[in-house]
Design a protein around this motif. Structure first.
Motif, PDB file in Angstrom:
ATOM      1  N   LEU A  73      43.828  31.315  39.469  1.00  5.99           N
ATOM      2  CA  LEU A  73      42.877  32.110  38.701  1.00  5.99           C
ATOM      3  C   LEU A  73      41.490  32.101  39.344  1.00  5.99           C
ATOM      4  O   LEU A  73      40.675  32.982  39.083  1.00  5.99           O
ATOM      5  N   ASN A  74      41.226  31.094  40.170  1.00  7.29           N
ATOM      6  CA  ASN A  74      39.921  30.976  40.814  1.00  7.29           C
ATOM      7  C   ASN A  74      39.973  31.323  42.291  1.00  7.29           C
ATOM      8  O   ASN A  74      38.979  31.142  43.007  1.00  7.29           O
ATOM      9  N   LEU A  75      41.088  31.844  42.754  1.00  5.19           N
ATOM     10  CA  LEU A  75      41.273  32.107  44.179  1.00  5.19           C
ATOM     11  C   LEU A  75      40.493  33.349  44.608  1.00  5.19           C
ATOM     12  O   LEU A  75      40.480  34.362  43.907  1.00  5.19           O
ATOM     13  N   GLU A  76      39.843  33.255  45.762  1.00  5.21           N
ATOM     14  CA  GLU A  76      39.197  34.416  46.368  1.00  5.21           C
ATOM     15  C   GLU A  76      40.215  35.078  47.299  1.00  5.21           C
ATOM     16  O   GLU A  76      40.518  34.560  48.372  1.00  5.21           O
ATOM     17  N   PHE A  77      40.759  36.212  46.881  1.00  5.69           N
ATOM     18  CA  PHE A  77      41.830  36.844  47.642  1.00  5.69           C
ATOM     19  C   PHE A  77      41.310  37.540  48.893  1.00  5.69           C
ATOM     20  O   PHE A  77      40.292  38.220  48.859  1.00  5.69           O
ATOM     21  N   GLN A  78      42.032  37.362  49.973  1.00  9.30           N
ATOM     22  CA  GLN A  78      41.787  38.107  51.198  1.00  9.30           C
ATOM     23  C   GLN A  78      42.629  39.381  51.170  1.00  9.30           C
ATOM     24  O   GLN A  78      43.572  39.489  50.386  1.00  9.30           O
ATOM     25  N   PRO A  79      42.319  40.361  52.022  1.00  9.77           N
ATOM     26  CA  PRO A  79      43.158  41.559  52.061  1.00  9.77           C
ATOM     27  C   PRO A  79      44.617  41.176  52.320  1.00  9.77           C
ATOM     28  O   PRO A  79      44.921  40.434  53.257  1.00  9.77           O
TER      29      PRO A  79
END
Length: 247
Positions: free
Chosen positions: A124-130
């Motif tokens: 839920l706190n993950l910064e998603f990469q492309p």
């Protein structure tokens, strides 16, 4: 290496604790999941096959709620794309530690596998990469219901055109007769795999507050609300199913 059998609920418990992915569960998880989830090996292996159709160069593939890395291993077996890598994420330190061991063993058996990074984190706190492929394999059902749309919306925003989300979940059914029938058949599946009535009852008590299934209709509506354009069920065995969601 022979996996230890799941006997976690074989003895009567005075108080059944809520289910948690702790050291005890990690130790028996391969046996537990195989004997509890009908169609699980087929789903896992074919996530790798499906991923090979969506994975794109210079992108990340996510295995969210990766547990012991079964999906990650399938991705690495089937996806052969230039400059593509896997990020496996789980919030259980015990799972992450064992997952890294399994992936190291896979490295020693195969050559030219996709690089992989295993992260201990809350998705839920993950910064998603492309990303061109996201797998949520029996993970969303453990997320608090109000957070599910938020997570799926963030995944949709990170997905590249032509990518896909693969979502596998236990289902509940709006029709009570259908729900009861498939629930009873699932219990029969567990009996056939050697679980006793006590084990089945205590496991149900442990997991009912922490795993909250949705119906197929709820999944479809939520995915569309998150911005996905199309939702395609590709597998179902009893009350377990897997979907492809396209951005």
């Amino acid at each position: 290496m022979r996996q230890p059998p799941d006997r976690l609920f074989a003895q009567p418990l005075s108080q059944v604790p809520d289910f948690a992915f702790n050291e005890d569960v990690v130790r028996v998880f391969p046996d537990m999941i195989k004997r509890s989830v009908p169609g699980y090996p087929t789903i896992v292996e074919n996530i790798g096959v499906l991923a090979s159709q969506f994975a794109q160069p210079h992108s990340v593939l996510y295995d969210l709620g990766s547990s012991l890395g079964a999906v990650t291993q399938a991705l690495r077996r089937h996806v052969q794309i230039e400059d593509c890598r896997v990020i496996a994420v789980d919030n259980s330190s015990a799972m992450v530690e064992r997952c890294r061991e399994y992936l190291h063993a896979q490295d020693s058996m195969f050559q030219e596998l996709l690089p992989v990074e295993v992260i201990e984190a809350d998705i839920l706190n993950l910064e998603f990469q492309p990303t061109s492929l996201v797998a949520l394999n029996f993970t969303l059902q453990f997320i608090e219901p109000p957070q599910r749309l938020i997570l799926l919306s963030r995944i949709h925003q990170a997905l590249l055109p032509g990518g896909a989300l693969i979502l596998s979940e236990k289902l509940r059914f709006e029709d009570s007769e259908q729900h009861n029938l498939l629930s009873d058949l699932h219990i029969a599946f567990k009996r056939a795999n050697g679980y006793s009535e006590l084990e089945i009852a205590q496991k149900r008590s442990a997991i009912e507050k922490v795993m909250i299934p949705d119906s197929l209709e709820q999944h479809r509506e939520r995915l569309l609300a998150a911005g996905f354009s199309k939702v395609v069920p590709w597998f179902q065995c009893l009350n377990f199913a897997s979907l492809i969601a396209l951005p």
